[in-house]
Write a protein that holds these residues in place. Structure first.
Motif, PDB file in Angstrom:
ATOM      1  N   LEU A 191      -9.152 -26.167  -2.258  1.00  0.00           N
ATOM      2  CA  LEU A 191     -10.247 -26.126  -3.219  1.00  0.00           C
ATOM      3  C   LEU A 191     -10.349 -24.720  -3.816  1.00  0.00           C
ATOM      4  O   LEU A 191     -10.467 -24.553  -5.017  1.00  0.00           O
ATOM      5  CB  LEU A 191     -11.572 -26.510  -2.544  1.00  0.00           C
ATOM      6  N   ILE A 192     -10.337 -23.726  -2.939  1.00  0.00           N
ATOM      7  CA  ILE A 192     -10.384 -22.322  -3.358  1.00  0.00           C
ATOM      8  C   ILE A 192      -9.401 -21.534  -2.519  1.00  0.00           C
ATOM      9  O   ILE A 192      -9.406 -21.646  -1.289  1.00  0.00           O
ATOM     10  CB  ILE A 192     -11.780 -21.723  -3.142  1.00  0.00           C
ATOM     11  N   GLY A 193      -8.562 -20.757  -3.197  1.00  0.00           N
ATOM     12  CA  GLY A 193      -7.684 -19.839  -2.493  1.00  0.00           C
ATOM     13  C   GLY A 193      -7.949 -18.432  -2.956  1.00  0.00           C
ATOM     14  O   GLY A 193      -8.125 -18.197  -4.154  1.00  0.00           O
ATOM     15  N   ILE A 194      -7.993 -17.493  -2.022  1.00  0.00           N
ATOM     16  CA  ILE A 194      -8.166 -16.087  -2.391  1.00  0.00           C
ATOM     17  C   ILE A 194      -6.951 -15.317  -1.886  1.00  0.00           C
ATOM     18  O   ILE A 194      -6.629 -15.317  -0.698  1.00  0.00           O
ATOM     19  CB  ILE A 194      -9.464 -15.502  -1.806  1.00  0.00           C
ATOM     20  N   ASP A 195      -6.269 -14.694  -2.824  1.00  0.00           N
ATOM     21  CA  ASP A 195      -5.071 -13.914  -2.548  1.00  0.00           C
ATOM     22  C   ASP A 195      -5.502 -12.616  -1.842  1.00  0.00           C
ATOM     23  O   ASP A 195      -6.306 -11.855  -2.400  1.00  0.00           O
ATOM     24  CB  ASP A 195      -4.383 -13.605  -3.882  1.00  0.00           C
ATOM     25  N   VAL A 196      -5.025 -12.372  -0.618  1.00  0.00           N
ATOM     26  CA  VAL A 196      -5.340 -11.110   0.044  1.00  0.00           C
ATOM     27  C   VAL A 196      -4.108 -10.214   0.212  1.00  0.00           C
ATOM     28  O   VAL A 196      -4.106  -9.284   1.014  1.00  0.00           O
ATOM     29  CB  VAL A 196      -6.102 -11.305   1.387  1.00  0.00           C
ATOM     30  N   TRP A 197      -3.053 -10.492  -0.549  1.00  0.00           N
ATOM     31  CA  TRP A 197      -1.967  -9.532  -0.659  1.00  0.00           C
ATOM     32  C   TRP A 197      -2.557  -8.251  -1.254  1.00  0.00           C
ATOM     33  O   TRP A 197      -3.474  -8.307  -2.089  1.00  0.00           O
ATOM     34  CB  TRP A 197      -0.890 -10.045  -1.620  1.00  0.00           C
ATOM     35  N   GLU A 198      -2.010  -7.104  -0.893  1.00  0.00           N
ATOM     36  CA  GLU A 198      -2.554  -5.843  -1.398  1.00  0.00           C
ATOM     37  C   GLU A 198      -2.465  -5.769  -2.920  1.00  0.00           C
ATOM     38  O   GLU A 198      -3.324  -5.179  -3.570  1.00  0.00           O
ATOM     39  CB  GLU A 198      -1.864  -4.658  -0.711  1.00  0.00           C
ATOM     40  N   HIS A 199      -1.441  -6.416  -3.512  1.00  0.00           N
ATOM     41  CA  HIS A 199      -1.318  -6.326  -4.975  1.00  0.00           C
ATOM     42  C   HIS A 199      -2.518  -6.963  -5.679  1.00  0.00           C
ATOM     43  O   HIS A 199      -2.773  -6.680  -6.839  1.00  0.00           O
ATOM     44  CB  HIS A 199      -0.003  -6.945  -5.481  1.00  0.00           C
ATOM     45  N   ALA A 200      -3.242  -7.837  -4.980  1.00  0.00           N
ATOM     46  CA  ALA A 200      -4.373  -8.540  -5.598  1.00  0.00           C
ATOM     47  C   ALA A 200      -5.586  -7.631  -5.786  1.00  0.00           C
ATOM     48  O   ALA A 200      -6.493  -7.975  -6.531  1.00  0.00           O
ATOM     49  CB  ALA A 200      -4.770  -9.738  -4.741  1.00  0.00           C
ATOM     50  N   TYR A 201      -5.600  -6.469  -5.120  1.00  0.00           N
ATOM     51  CA  TYR A 201      -6.820  -5.641  -5.170  1.00  0.00           C
ATOM     52  C   TYR A 201      -6.595  -4.138  -5.091  1.00  0.00           C
ATOM     53  O   TYR A 201      -7.512  -3.360  -5.358  1.00  0.00           O
ATOM     54  CB  TYR A 201      -7.772  -6.060  -4.047  1.00  0.00           C
ATOM     55  N   TYR A 202      -5.414  -3.689  -4.738  1.00  0.00           N
ATOM     56  CA  TYR A 202      -5.236  -2.294  -4.359  1.00  0.00           C
ATOM     57  C   TYR A 202      -5.558  -1.298  -5.455  1.00  0.00           C
ATOM     58  O   TYR A 202      -6.182  -0.269  -5.206  1.00  0.00           O
ATOM     59  CB  TYR A 202      -3.821  -2.044  -3.828  1.00  0.00           C
ATOM     60  N   LEU A 203      -5.150  -1.567  -6.698  1.00  0.00           N
ATOM     61  CA  LEU A 203      -5.385  -0.622  -7.794  1.00  0.00           C
ATOM     62  C   LEU A 203      -6.870  -0.335  -7.969  1.00  0.00           C
ATOM     63  O   LEU A 203      -7.247   0.739  -8.424  1.00  0.00           O
ATOM     64  CB  LEU A 203      -4.826  -1.171  -9.111  1.00  0.00           C
TER      65      LEU A 203
ATOM     66  N   HIS B 162       0.828  -1.218   0.000  1.00  0.00           N
ATOM     67  CA  HIS B 162       0.000   0.000   0.000  1.00  0.00           C
ATOM     68  C   HIS B 162       0.857   1.261   0.000  1.00  0.00           C
ATOM     69  O   HIS B 162       0.378   2.328  -0.349  1.00  0.00           O
ATOM     70  CB  HIS B 162      -0.998   0.027   1.168  1.00  0.00           C
ATOM     71  N   ALA B 163       2.123   1.132   0.408  1.00  0.00           N
ATOM     72  CA  ALA B 163       3.000   2.309   0.510  1.00  0.00           C
ATOM     73  C   ALA B 163       3.453   2.799  -0.865  1.00  0.00           C
ATOM     74  O   ALA B 163       3.952   3.919  -0.984  1.00  0.00           O
ATOM     75  CB  ALA B 163       4.219   1.983   1.370  1.00  0.00           C
ATOM     76  N   TYR B 164       3.302   1.954  -1.912  1.00  0.00           N
ATOM     77  CA  TYR B 164       3.875   2.341  -3.198  1.00  0.00           C
ATOM     78  C   TYR B 164       3.115   1.846  -4.420  1.00  0.00           C
ATOM     79  O   TYR B 164       3.371   2.286  -5.538  1.00  0.00           O
ATOM     80  CB  TYR B 164       5.321   1.829  -3.313  1.00  0.00           C
ATOM     81  N   TYR B 165       2.165   0.950  -4.265  1.00  0.00           N
ATOM     82  CA  TYR B 165       1.631   0.211  -5.413  1.00  0.00           C
ATOM     83  C   TYR B 165       0.945   1.091  -6.443  1.00  0.00           C
ATOM     84  O   TYR B 165       1.112   0.893  -7.644  1.00  0.00           O
ATOM     85  CB  TYR B 165       0.695  -0.912  -4.971  1.00  0.00           C
ATOM     86  N   LEU B 166       0.150   2.075  -5.999  1.00  0.00           N
ATOM     87  CA  LEU B 166      -0.586   2.919  -6.941  1.00  0.00           C
ATOM     88  C   LEU B 166       0.363   3.637  -7.895  1.00  0.00           C
ATOM     89  O   LEU B 166      -0.014   3.981  -9.008  1.00  0.00           O
ATOM     90  CB  LEU B 166      -1.429   3.952  -6.189  1.00  0.00           C
ATOM     91  N   GLN B 167       1.583   3.886  -7.454  1.00  0.00           N
ATOM     92  CA  GLN B 167       2.526   4.660  -8.253  1.00  0.00           C
ATOM     93  C   GLN B 167       3.584   3.771  -8.893  1.00  0.00           C
ATOM     94  O   GLN B 167       3.907   3.916 -10.061  1.00  0.00           O
ATOM     95  CB  GLN B 167       3.212   5.688  -7.337  1.00  0.00           C
ATOM     96  N   TYR B 168       4.107   2.827  -8.149  1.00  0.00           N
ATOM     97  CA  TYR B 168       5.232   2.025  -8.607  1.00  0.00           C
ATOM     98  C   TYR B 168       4.838   0.599  -8.989  1.00  0.00           C
ATOM     99  O   TYR B 168       5.679  -0.178  -9.444  1.00  0.00           O
ATOM    100  CB  TYR B 168       6.325   1.987  -7.527  1.00  0.00           C
ATOM    101  N   LYS B 169       3.552   0.250  -8.798  1.00  0.00           N
ATOM    102  CA  LYS B 169       3.067  -1.107  -9.099  1.00  0.00           C
ATOM    103  C   LYS B 169       3.948  -2.117  -8.393  1.00  0.00           C
ATOM    104  O   LYS B 169       4.308  -1.938  -7.242  1.00  0.00           O
ATOM    105  CB  LYS B 169       3.010  -1.340 -10.614  1.00  0.00           C
ATOM    106  N   ASN B 170       4.361  -3.192  -9.094  1.00  0.00           N
ATOM    107  CA  ASN B 170       5.119  -4.251  -8.447  1.00  0.00           C
ATOM    108  C   ASN B 170       6.584  -3.881  -8.227  1.00  0.00           C
ATOM    109  O   ASN B 170       7.314  -4.633  -7.585  1.00  0.00           O
ATOM    110  CB  ASN B 170       5.045  -5.520  -9.286  1.00  0.00           C
ATOM    111  N   VAL B 171       7.029  -2.738  -8.733  1.00  0.00           N
ATOM    112  CA  VAL B 171       8.461  -2.431  -8.746  1.00  0.00           C
ATOM    113  C   VAL B 171       8.903  -1.740  -7.453  1.00  0.00           C
ATOM    114  O   VAL B 171       9.252  -0.546  -7.439  1.00  0.00           O
ATOM    115  CB  VAL B 171       8.846  -1.610  -9.988  1.00  0.00           C
TER     116      VAL B 171
END
Lengths: 226, 228
Positions: B185-197, A191-200
């Protein structure tokens, strides 16, 4: 034992820390700069979400856990008190860590990015060789954090020595050593960087140094190592 | 012990690239999705799906392959210290590959059955264990929202006890780290990258919406294999 004063919220309304039956709760500290003032290193959008949503949520949940803990302690309910420790560590840690983080940042025109002079600059050169080498080490360790966490520059107040350390999730730095005092903490949660830097994440780490507030870090260092 | 044949990449070039064999070491490549990146909208944006697949999952695979080669080398040399040191990279990146490979199969566009509740024996087992699919979803959403940091929330079957289980794992720990008889059976990714955008900090909204594209057909197939 906590003071059990009967005081209603109105009476204490002007205090920043509210006291309800001897329990101190917390409120969101203000930033000393605008949300957009750290651009282009960190976007205004990220700063606003990070402060108003993420940090605020830690505070809200920390306060809730503290009230529940206070209640459990008053009732002698050890089982509940122990069960609450996870929420206390996570949300209390989130509040502690982010409160430090906002002070670790400053707009460039207010000194953000300017390397430390004085005793901290000297200690960095002694210990790491140069500022560049310290930054490279912190960036490597920050990029390597598996999952969510923080990368820290700290001073061990017993050994009077600088240390680079990482913590997982919202664990505060003291969980890595009781004598560690944070000087600079960098949030590497997505959350500290994703909107701007994505995965990088490495690009975020490379750029954040342009807004690191070394003046604050030096003040803390000089207090521990006068 | 691993097979130590001397085979160059060119000799093996005609073999399909998944998985490649190099001195008896199997490496991995990114599996394709069975649907377009945009096909899960509006539940999950095309942006997220593309980054998640092409960047995050690919990086786990790249780093897993690298760690496997280093591990293979350490094993060949009898270097136990290095072999042990590599376990963290193996678990994290190998786990990331395993987990995401399951995840892509757990999702389907609505026009291909995504979101259709399970019928057959899995549907029955869910009603028996949880009361209803709605109650199961509420439980998984609560546990997924409560994950502190990065991780996954799972519906699993314990293949020994023949029982459904809801479990969470931290970071990229695979489900087996919570119990060797647990089959996802089902896994849901709750890392922020999975939904933040798309959902920003509001993980509960992501969890509420992802059920519209959960591929219960795949989950039923796995369940019926373990509990025939």
């Amino acid at each position: 034992m906590a003071l059990r004063a009967l005081a209603n919220v109105k009476t204490l309304g002007r205090l920043r820390h509210q006291q309800i039956r001897g329990l101190q709760t917390f409120t969101l500290p203000d930033l000393s700069y605008d949300y957009g003032a750290l651009e282009p290193a960190i976007s205004g959008e990220i700063m606003q979400l990070h402060h108003q949503k993420h940090h605020q949520t830690y505070i809200t949940n920390y306060n809730k856990a503290l009230e529940q803990l206070d209640d459990a302690i008053a009732k002698g309910d050890a089982s509940t008190a122990v069960k609450l420790q996870s929420a206390i560590k996570f949300n209390g840690g989130g509040h502690v860590n982010h409160s430090i983080f906002w002070k670790n940042l400053a707009p460039t025109r207010e000194g953000g990015g300017e390397p430390p002079h004085g005793s901290l600059g000297w200690a960095i050169d002694q210990h790491f060789g140069s500022m560049e080498k310290l930054v490279a080490k912190m960036n490597a360790e920050g990029a390597a954090v598996q999952g969510s966490g923080w990368v820290w520059l700290a001073v061990d107040k017993e050994l009077k020595r600088l240390v680079v350390e990482t913590t997982a999730n919202q664990d505060p730095l003291v969980t890595k050593g009781a004598s560690l005092v944070p000087l600079v903490g960098i949030d590497v949660w997505e959350h500290a960087y994703y909107l701007q830097y994505k995965n990088v994440r490495p690009d975020y780490l490379k750029n954040i140094w342009k807004v690191i507030n070394w003046k604050y870090a030096s003040e803390v260092y000089e207090k521990e190592c006068p």
